[in-house]
Design an enzyme around this catalytic site. Structure first.
Site, PDB file in Angstrom:
ATOM      1  N   CYS A   2      -2.518  27.087 -47.971  1.00  0.00           N
ATOM      2  CA  CYS A   2      -2.838  28.390 -47.396  1.00  0.00           C
ATOM      3  C   CYS A   2      -3.838  28.154 -46.275  1.00  0.00           C
ATOM      4  O   CYS A   2      -4.976  27.755 -46.518  1.00  0.00           O
ATOM      5  CB  CYS A   2      -3.432  29.320 -48.449  1.00  0.00           C
ATOM      6  N   GLU A 102       2.313  31.956 -43.859  1.00  0.00           N
ATOM      7  CA  GLU A 102       2.887  30.627 -43.910  1.00  0.00           C
ATOM      8  C   GLU A 102       3.950  30.546 -42.819  1.00  0.00           C
ATOM      9  O   GLU A 102       4.446  31.573 -42.343  1.00  0.00           O
ATOM     10  CB  GLU A 102       3.510  30.322 -45.277  1.00  0.00           C
TER      11      GLU A 102
END
Length: 232
Positions: A2, A102
């Protein structure tokens, strides 16, 4: 991994959701990146927001190979690695968020950014750990890491890891100093896929210099000619 997330809600919404007081002004953030100073809630001070650096401080963040390794910690080994074990036992925190990003690879050079949120676009928290250290000038600094785990069915379409997301009940256990190691490890699971959604966003998110509401707006990843478009 992340590497970006958003916190686009207001100070009042944050205080209401987490039942914690924020003593400074807060401006909604749409593209939070490592080395930036952002709000967290620690097990030492669960009724107030603290502001810690994500991963490393801005000065240390110039060492990009090192900095990139210091923003996340894998949940499955958090209790075993010497570098994280003490923080896992004593210095846990919640990282408030309302989405994370993402990038989906298409070919060798093309990546399309996606944003992941809860279905009702509500606030949530990542499970994190934090650290305190003293700089050479004697100044106290605080940093945090986001824990990651295997992806659920929504995230796995884009990436092989996802941040650990906690619900309200789990947040209490995560901050509780008396929670057992086994209870804590049981919290570090993929968030239920049926409670999440994803959508493609503008490539503006690629630059940490961009931090505006347009970043979290849903767009079409490609137009009819197979080219990127900023219009959804």
């Amino acid at each position: 991994m992340c590497g970006r997330y958003s916190l686009s809600k207001s100070k009042a919404e944050l205080e209401e959701r987490f039942q914690a007081e924020m003593l400074v002004d807060f401006k909604p953030r749409f593209n939070i990146a490592p080395t930036q100073l952002v709000p967290v809630i620690t097990s030492d001070s669960p009724k107030g927001f603290s502001f810690f650096y994500w991963g490393v401080t801005p000065d240390f963040g110039h060492n990009k190979p090192v900095a990139q390794k210091l923003i996340n910690a894998r949940a499955e080994s958090i209790h075993e690695k010497l570098s994280f074990r003490s923080s896992f036992q004593r210095r846990r925190c919640l990282i408030p968020a309302d989405g994370f990003f993402e990038w989906k690879k298409l070919g060798k050079k093309t990546k399309i950014p996606y944003r992941f949120t809860l279905r009702e676009d509500e606030l949530f928290s990542f499970a994190g750990i934090w650290e305190e250290y003293e700089t050479v000038s004697g100044e106290s600094q605080h940093t945090f890491l986001i824990l990651t785990t295997s992806p659920n069915e929504v995230v796995e379409e884009v990436h092989d890891q996802m941040p650990v997301i906690l619900n309200r009940q789990q947040e209490k256990k995560w901050l509780d100093k008396y929670s057992s190691e086994s209870d804590l490890l049981n919290l570090l699971q993929p968030y239920p896929a049926e409670l999440m959604l994803s959508y493609s966003v503008s490539s503006l998110v690629n630059s940490v210099q961009n931090d505006s509401p347009g970043i979290i707006r849903k767009i079409s990843p490609m137009d009819q000619f197979g080219n990127y478009t900023l219009f959804g």
